[in-house]
Design a protein around this motif. Structure first.
Motif, PDB file in Angstrom:
ATOM      1  N   ILE A   1       4.289 -17.115   6.574  1.00 21.34           N
ATOM      2  CA  ILE A   1       4.905 -15.786   6.651  1.00 21.34           C
ATOM      3  C   ILE A   1       3.792 -14.745   6.652  1.00 21.34           C
ATOM      4  O   ILE A   1       2.946 -14.721   5.751  1.00 21.34           O
ATOM      5  CB  ILE A   1       5.846 -15.531   5.452  1.00 21.34           C
ATOM      6  CG1 ILE A   1       6.907 -16.626   5.374  1.00 21.34           C
ATOM      7  CG2 ILE A   1       6.505 -14.160   5.567  1.00 21.34           C
ATOM      8  CD1 ILE A   1       7.748 -16.552   4.108  1.00 21.34           C
ATOM      9  N   SER A   2       3.792 -13.911   7.673  1.00 21.99           N
ATOM     10  CA  SER A   2       2.791 -12.850   7.787  1.00 21.99           C
ATOM     11  C   SER A   2       3.488 -11.500   7.718  1.00 21.99           C
ATOM     12  O   SER A   2       4.444 -11.249   8.464  1.00 21.99           O
ATOM     13  CB  SER A   2       2.024 -12.979   9.112  1.00 21.99           C
ATOM     14  OG  SER A   2       1.091 -11.923   9.261  1.00 21.99           O
TER      15      SER A   2
ATOM     16  N   ALA B   1      -3.784 -22.312   8.417  1.00 23.42           N
ATOM     17  CA  ALA B   1      -4.373 -23.633   8.176  1.00 23.42           C
ATOM     18  C   ALA B   1      -5.270 -23.638   6.945  1.00 23.42           C
ATOM     19  O   ALA B   1      -5.395 -24.644   6.253  1.00 23.42           O
ATOM     20  CB  ALA B   1      -5.145 -24.085   9.409  1.00 23.42           C
ATOM     21  N   GLY B   2      -5.914 -22.513   6.651  1.00 26.50           N
ATOM     22  CA  GLY B   2      -6.817 -22.443   5.504  1.00 26.50           C
ATOM     23  C   GLY B   2      -6.133 -22.164   4.189  1.00 26.50           C
ATOM     24  O   GLY B   2      -6.801 -22.117   3.147  1.00 26.50           O
ATOM     25  N   LEU B   3      -4.822 -21.996   4.197  1.00 21.78           N
ATOM     26  CA  LEU B   3      -4.083 -21.730   2.966  1.00 21.78           C
ATOM     27  C   LEU B   3      -3.434 -23.004   2.444  1.00 21.78           C
ATOM     28  O   LEU B   3      -2.948 -23.828   3.226  1.00 21.78           O
ATOM     29  CB  LEU B   3      -2.996 -20.684   3.206  1.00 21.78           C
ATOM     30  CG  LEU B   3      -3.429 -19.256   3.549  1.00 21.78           C
ATOM     31  CD1 LEU B   3      -2.202 -18.373   3.741  1.00 21.78           C
ATOM     32  CD2 LEU B   3      -4.320 -18.675   2.465  1.00 21.78           C
TER      33      LEU B   3
ATOM     34  N   ILE C   1      -3.931 -11.643   0.562  1.00 20.77           N
ATOM     35  CA  ILE C   1      -3.747 -10.262   1.019  1.00 20.77           C
ATOM     36  C   ILE C   1      -5.114  -9.717   1.425  1.00 20.77           C
ATOM     37  O   ILE C   1      -6.096  -9.857   0.685  1.00 20.77           O
ATOM     38  CB  ILE C   1      -3.148  -9.371  -0.094  1.00 20.77           C
ATOM     39  CG1 ILE C   1      -1.794  -9.934  -0.549  1.00 20.77           C
ATOM     40  CG2 ILE C   1      -2.972  -7.941   0.398  1.00 20.77           C
ATOM     41  CD1 ILE C   1      -1.183  -9.173  -1.718  1.00 20.77           C
ATOM     42  N   ALA C   2      -5.174  -9.096   2.584  1.00 21.24           N
ATOM     43  CA  ALA C   2      -6.432  -8.551   3.093  1.00 21.24           C
ATOM     44  C   ALA C   2      -6.178  -7.198   3.727  1.00 21.24           C
ATOM     45  O   ALA C   2      -5.077  -6.930   4.239  1.00 21.24           O
ATOM     46  CB  ALA C   2      -7.048  -9.516   4.126  1.00 21.24           C
TER      47      ALA C   2
ATOM     48  N   LYS D   1      -6.173  -0.281  -0.552  1.00 20.34           N
ATOM     49  CA  LYS D   1      -5.614   0.224   0.701  1.00 20.34           C
ATOM     50  C   LYS D   1      -4.228  -0.371   0.922  1.00 20.34           C
ATOM     51  O   LYS D   1      -4.016  -1.571   0.743  1.00 20.34           O
ATOM     52  CB  LYS D   1      -6.531  -0.136   1.871  1.00 20.34           C
ATOM     53  CG  LYS D   1      -7.917   0.475   1.762  1.00 20.34           C
ATOM     54  CD  LYS D   1      -8.804   0.046   2.930  1.00 20.34           C
ATOM     55  CE  LYS D   1     -10.192   0.664   2.823  1.00 20.34           C
ATOM     56  NZ  LYS D   1     -11.078   0.225   3.943  1.00 20.34           N
ATOM     57  N   PHE D   2      -3.302   0.497   1.320  1.00 22.39           N
ATOM     58  CA  PHE D   2      -1.936   0.044   1.566  1.00 22.39           C
ATOM     59  C   PHE D   2      -1.733  -0.478   2.982  1.00 22.39           C
ATOM     60  O   PHE D   2      -0.751  -1.162   3.250  1.00 22.39           O
ATOM     61  CB  PHE D   2      -0.939   1.163   1.277  1.00 22.39           C
ATOM     62  CG  PHE D   2      -0.711   1.395  -0.184  1.00 22.39           C
ATOM     63  CD1 PHE D   2       0.073   0.514  -0.924  1.00 22.39           C
ATOM     64  CD2 PHE D   2      -1.287   2.477  -0.828  1.00 22.39           C
ATOM     65  CE1 PHE D   2       0.287   0.721  -2.275  1.00 22.39           C
ATOM     66  CE2 PHE D   2      -1.083   2.693  -2.190  1.00 22.39           C
ATOM     67  CZ  PHE D   2      -0.295   1.807  -2.908  1.00 22.39           C
ATOM     68  N   ASP D   3      -2.626  -0.131   3.891  1.00 20.49           N
ATOM     69  CA  ASP D   3      -2.563  -0.727   5.224  1.00 20.49           C
ATOM     70  C   ASP D   3      -3.211  -2.106   5.110  1.00 20.49           C
ATOM     71  O   ASP D   3      -4.445  -2.230   5.110  1.00 20.49           O
ATOM     72  CB  ASP D   3      -3.287   0.138   6.255  1.00 20.49           C
ATOM     73  CG  ASP D   3      -2.521   1.406   6.591  1.00 20.49           C
ATOM     74  OD1 ASP D   3      -1.350   1.498   6.200  1.00 20.49           O
ATOM     75  OD2 ASP D   3      -3.087   2.300   7.225  1.00 20.49           O
ATOM     76  N   ALA D   4      -2.384  -3.115   4.968  1.00 16.19           N
ATOM     77  CA  ALA D   4      -2.880  -4.453   4.640  1.00 16.19           C
ATOM     78  C   ALA D   4      -1.967  -5.515   5.230  1.00 16.19           C
ATOM     79  O   ALA D   4      -0.864  -5.233   5.701  1.00 16.19           O
ATOM     80  CB  ALA D   4      -2.991  -4.618   3.125  1.00 16.19           C
TER      81      ALA D   4
END
Length: 346
Positions: free
Chosen positions: A253-254, A332-334, A341-342, A214-217
């Motif tokens: 960065i999001s 924090a979890g990274l 990517i989700a 999916k490209f909406d991510a």
């Protein structure tokens, strides 16, 4: 929307030509028989009546749904039909073009020749019938900031080397006066925020990504920024002065990606090109779903553009940077340098 989908046979092509001529300014009849001056009846595929003032003009149209180009003899036959029924004009519509001899004869006999075909991408307007691009909404978060190898000169030591930095909100930011060699920053907070933005812009790559097909991510990345100015930063803290030779800044960065796909023909019953093979012009003929009349729009030759005026291309990525800074908790979890990517939340 393609011509091959709209028309399957000769009768369907005649019906389409009739609809192309229903502009609201003329009356259109399909499969009409008119008496000829010689006494023989003449079958007319499409008859167009145009009334102007006290006068009515008849235009007779033949529709050639052939697997070959229309020849000169067909134009001769049309010229005879025009004379026989007393029409003002004769027109031949083809799905497969015209031989050069037919065009020459048509010019001599004042017969119009129209090729009905699909619109090209240039005729739709860049990037074509389908518009497909990506939108990136990018936000930055500031995490930990730590100094390295700080020192003070005798007589200017602060009461504490602990810095209570509050960042990311102009209204609540702390304010730590500094001198940053070669830069105009007045406060350490200003310098850190600038460094975060600068690093994010250097790290960001305008490339599409996907998650589970999916490209909406959403892509999240945690980045470590090493600050090492040519000369130490001089900061005023806790009634003293410290020198900061280097520091480490953690940022998040999001990138929220949305794929935007638009079909320009979605609300159209048809949209086709009608190419005048005698005058070498092209007209777009389109009708909206639910409407009864056809809109005609003569198309100009595609314009060459360059520089910053280049037209939109499919696959283009539009980047929008969110002002200010977001909460760092989601990173924090990274681990530093990690990217996740989700799929976008539905």
């Amino acid at each position: 929307m393609q011509l091959s989908h709209l028309v399957k046979d000769w009768g369907g092509f005649e019906q389409l030509v009739a609809e192309l001529n229903r502009t609201g300014e003329v009356s259109v009849e399909h499969n009409v028989v008119l008496p000829g001056r010689s006494g023989a009846p003449r079958q007319i595929d499409v008859l167009i009546r145009h009334k102007q003032g006290l006068y009515e003009h008849l235009i007779v149209a033949e529709c050639k749904f052939w697997n070959k180009a229309v020849d000169r003899a067909t134009v001769d036959s049309m010229a005879t039909t025009v004379r026989e029924v007393g029409a003002s004009r004769g027109v031949i519509f083809s799905n497969n073009g015209f031989q050069s001899g037919a065009v020459t004869q048509a010019k001599a006999d004042s017969i119009d020749l129209f090729l009905v075909r699909d619109l090209t991408n240039d005729e739709w307007g860049a990037p074509g019938k389908i518009i497909d691009f990506f939108l990136h909404v990018i936000s930055i978060s500031i995490g930990g900031f730590s100094t390295e190898r700080t020192f003070s000169l005798p007589g200017s030591q602060p009461t504490s080397t602990r810095m209570d930095l509050r960042l990311g909100n102009a209204e609540t930011n702390s304010s730590t006066p500094i001198t940053w060699p070669g830069r105009s920053f007045k406060t350490l907070e200003e310098g850190i925020e600038h460094a975060a933005k600068d690093a994010a812009q250097k790290v960001y790559q305008p490339a599409a990504f996907s998650a589970d097909g999916k490209f909406d991510a959403t892509l999240r990345a945690r980045v470590t920024v090493n600050l090492a100015p040519p000369k130490p930063i001089v900061a005023k803290i806790n009634d003293g002065t410290i020198f900061i030779p280097s520091a480490t800044l953690h940022i998040g960065i999001s990138i929220n990606q949305s794929r935007m796909i638009f079909d320009r023909a979605k609300n159209l019953a048809f949209a086709l090109a009608v190419e005048d093979c005698v005058r070498n012009t092209v007209t777009a003929a389109a009708r909206s779903v639910g409407e009864e009349t056809t809109m005609l729009n003569q198309l100009n030759a595609p314009q060459h553009v360059s520089g910053n005026d280049k037209p939109l291309e499919n696959g283009t990525i539009f980047s929008v940077w969110v002002a200010g800074f977001q909460n760092f908790d989601e990173f924090a979890g990274l681990n530093p340098g990690e990217v996740k990517i989700a799929p976008a939340a539905s």
